[in-house]
Motif scaffolding. Structure first.
Motif, PDB file in Angstrom:
ATOM      1  N   VAL A 149     -18.421  14.616   2.967  1.00  0.00           N
ATOM      2  CA  VAL A 149     -19.875  14.490   3.081  1.00  0.00           C
ATOM      3  C   VAL A 149     -20.502  14.299   1.697  1.00  0.00           C
ATOM      4  CG1 VAL A 149     -21.999  15.684   3.744  1.00  0.00           C
ATOM      5  CG2 VAL A 149     -19.982  15.807   5.220  1.00  0.00           C
ATOM      6  N   ALA A 150     -20.034  15.090   0.723  1.00  0.00           N
ATOM      7  CA  ALA A 150     -20.584  14.971  -0.637  1.00  0.00           C
ATOM      8  C   ALA A 150     -20.332  13.575  -1.203  1.00  0.00           C
ATOM      9  CB  ALA A 150     -19.968  16.024  -1.544  1.00  0.00           C
ATOM     10  N   ALA A 151     -19.136  13.037  -0.965  1.00  0.00           N
ATOM     11  CA  ALA A 151     -18.830  11.690  -1.459  1.00  0.00           C
ATOM     12  C   ALA A 151     -19.707  10.650  -0.765  1.00  0.00           C
ATOM     13  CB  ALA A 151     -17.355  11.373  -1.242  1.00  0.00           C
ATOM     14  N   ALA A 295     -20.118  11.014  -9.185  1.00  0.00           N
ATOM     15  CA  ALA A 295     -20.172  12.185  -8.312  1.00  0.00           C
ATOM     16  C   ALA A 295     -19.329  11.964  -7.054  1.00  0.00           C
ATOM     17  CB  ALA A 295     -21.620  12.496  -7.944  1.00  0.00           C
ATOM     18  N   ALA A 296     -19.398  10.759  -6.480  1.00  0.00           N
ATOM     19  CA  ALA A 296     -18.597  10.461  -5.290  1.00  0.00           C
ATOM     20  C   ALA A 296     -17.104  10.509  -5.609  1.00  0.00           C
ATOM     21  CB  ALA A 296     -18.981   9.093  -4.741  1.00  0.00           C
ATOM     22  N   ALA A 297     -16.708   9.953  -6.747  1.00  0.00           N
ATOM     23  CA  ALA A 297     -15.297   9.977  -7.126  1.00  0.00           C
ATOM     24  C   ALA A 297     -14.815  11.403  -7.354  1.00  0.00           C
ATOM     25  CB  ALA A 297     -15.090   9.136  -8.390  1.00  0.00           C
ATOM     26  N   ASN A 298     -15.667  12.249  -7.906  1.00  0.00           N
ATOM     27  CA  ASN A 298     -15.302  13.647  -8.116  1.00  0.00           C
ATOM     28  C   ASN A 298     -15.064  14.358  -6.787  1.00  0.00           C
ATOM     29  OD1 ASN A 298     -15.340  16.022 -10.226  1.00  0.00           O
ATOM     30  ND2 ASN A 298     -16.547  16.726  -8.488  1.00  0.00           N
ATOM     31  N   ALA A 299     -15.921  14.095  -5.793  1.00  0.00           N
ATOM     32  CA  ALA A 299     -15.755  14.720  -4.476  1.00  0.00           C
ATOM     33  C   ALA A 299     -14.474  14.243  -3.797  1.00  0.00           C
ATOM     34  CB  ALA A 299     -16.964  14.425  -3.603  1.00  0.00           C
ATOM     35  N   ARG A 300     -14.084  13.003  -4.023  1.00  0.00           N
ATOM     36  CA  ARG A 300     -12.864  12.485  -3.390  1.00  0.00           C
ATOM     37  C   ARG A 300     -11.611  13.130  -3.974  1.00  0.00           C
ATOM     38  NH1 ARG A 300     -15.954   7.529  -3.762  1.00  0.00           N
ATOM     39  NH2 ARG A 300     -16.742   7.031  -1.682  1.00  0.00           N
TER      40      ARG A 300
END
Length: 466
Positions: A149-151, A295-300
């Motif tokens: 969801v965060a990504a 931020a999306a890459a960090n969540a993944r």
């Protein structure tokens, strides 16, 4: 539920607070200077917060441009495509968030069967009716769903910034084309005046030739000057039509029915206030998009790490089954409740480790891309500041060149009428004045276009509030 079952459910709920994604903090931007190096008298440094926001182009103070810019929002096909991409990203957020909730399925079936007895030739009909439902829920023990969801949310925010960047790019492209067209209007007006003047000069030379005061060579030179000016005029009119068609497509209009009335005078370039360097990164949608991709890459990374742990699914099923025939009917009810522990792969050939390495590399890539976008933002502004200030100086010098060329042309024409010089001197003076005036129009057109590009480089009217 037995005590052990209650404890198991409680343990699952407690573990659902785990999150395997690295702590994410908004990365610091590159070193921000106190002021831009290329600030000058035509680009004073002062905050733009009090300036125009959405309608940033109003700083150019051109009603024709204002009317065209307002049509982009409703008519641009490119902007409509960008809006659709943003809607897709928002839908993916809702899709990822749905994983938090249990899934409920319902089933129903009807089956008919006939059994034939060979001795008596009789048969029996059986009808079987079944209906049931199932519910399953995956507790987010290792934060896999939360990171999905965060990504998705970060990707949607990046898509929103991308949408703003597309809108800003289209608005700036329209501004560029508009002032290119106005520059052509000024050039066409100049060439029409020049054609009139050259026609008068040809008429004068023809009369002097008829009176024996000029040679046929002078007539040929006058005819060449006039034809060349007419040819250049036709080319400029064609270039204007092409740019007018491009503007029509930008605002979603049919080029065959779209037209812009010519303007007689090229507008004066405005003085454009410049935001401070520390605020630049907040005003650029492309910088915001690059940060959200980080931020999306960090969540993944958290999603990839969760693959090393087992998933627990809680499920329950219930239903009813009825069988009827010509002889009897019977119904039964069924149900089941209990957790199902997914099988954890012991050996997968390194697939999960490769997936984790991939998302780490993706994060490193977008982090480097963020830094590049930020540096490009500062370079973009510095480039436009340098151009705008130096073009202002060039315009002043070119104005002096026009004054000198016009004076030379007048003197050459007077001397030719008095027979002091041949027509070649007039041709040279006419050519120099026309070139000087065209160069002045070119410089002033570039100043207007660069002004549009400077406001675009500073983010237009967009501000990152995220």
């Amino acid at each position: 539920m037995p005590p052990r079952g209650c404890l198991a459910v409680l343990l699952v709920l407690l573990l659902s607070g785990c999150n395997l994604a690295p702590d994410y903090r908004k990365p610091p931007p590159p070193a921000v200077p106190a002021t831009f190096k290329e600030i000058g008298p035509w680009t004073p440094a002062r905050p733009m917060d009090a300036g125009p926001r959405g309608a940033w182009w109003s700083v150019m103070d051109d009603t024709g441009l204002n009317r065209l810019e307002e049509r982009i929002e409703q008519g641009s096909p490119q902007l409509a495509a960008a809006v659709a991409r943003y809607d897709q990203a928002r839908a993916l957020v809702r899709r990822a968030r749905a994983e938090f909730f249990p899934q409920i399925d319902a089933t129903a079936s009807v089956q008919r069967e006939r059994t034939l007895f060979t001795r008596g030739g009789t048969y029996f009909d059986y009808r079987e009716y079944a209906a049931g439902g199932a519910i399953s829920w995956e507790p987010d023990i290792w934060g896999r769903i939360r990171n999905l969801v965060a990504a998705a949310r970060a990707d949607a925010q990046a898509s929103a910034a991308d949408l703003a960047a597309v809108r800003l790019s289209l608005e700036a492209e329209l501004g560029d084309d508009y002032f290119q067209l106005r520059g052509l209007d000024a050039r066409i007006g100049l060439l029409r005046q020049t054609v009139t003047a050259y026609a008068a000069a040809l008429d004068l030379t023809t009369k002097r030739f008829a009176g024996g005061a000029a040679s046929e060579l002078d007539v040929g030179r006058a005819q060449t000057q006039l034809a060349s000016a007419q040819s250049e005029l036709d080319q400029q009119v064609g270039d204007r039509a092409v740019i007018e068609h491009a503007i029509a497509v930008l605002i979603g209009a049919q080029p065959s029915t779209f037209s812009i009335a010519p303007a007689q005078v090229l507008a004066a370039p405005p003085v454009i206030p410049v935001t401070t360097p520390s605020r630049l990164l907040e005003r650029r949608p492309d910088v915001a998009a690059a940060e959200r991709h980080m931020a999306a890459a960090n969540a993944r990374i958290g999603v990839a790490r969760a693959a090393f742990f087992p998933n627990i699914t809680l499920g329950a099923t219930a239903g009813s089954q009825t069988m009827t025939s010509t002889l009897f009917s019977a119904g039964t009810g069924v149900w089941a409740l209990g957790p199902a522990l997914a099988t954890l792969a012991i050996f997968d050939g390194g697939r999960r480790f490769a997936d984790l390495a991939q998302v780490h590399a993706e994060y490193a890539e977008v982090a480097a891309q963020y830094r590049l976008v930020a540096l490009d933002a500062f370079r973009d502004v510095e480039d436009r500041l340098a151009l705008l200030n130096h073009l202002a100086e060039a315009s002043a010098r070119q104005g002096e060149a026009v004054t000198a060329a016009a004076r030379t042309n007048r003197l050459a024409t007077i001397q030719y009428r008095e027979g002091a010089v041949d027509y070649l001197q007039v041709v040279v003076a006419q050519t120099a004045e026309l070139q000087a005036r065209e160069d002045l129009i070119t410089v002033n057109t570039r100043r207007l276009v660069t002004g549009i590009d400077l406001v675009r480089a500073m983010g237009g009217g967009w501000t990152d509030h995220g």
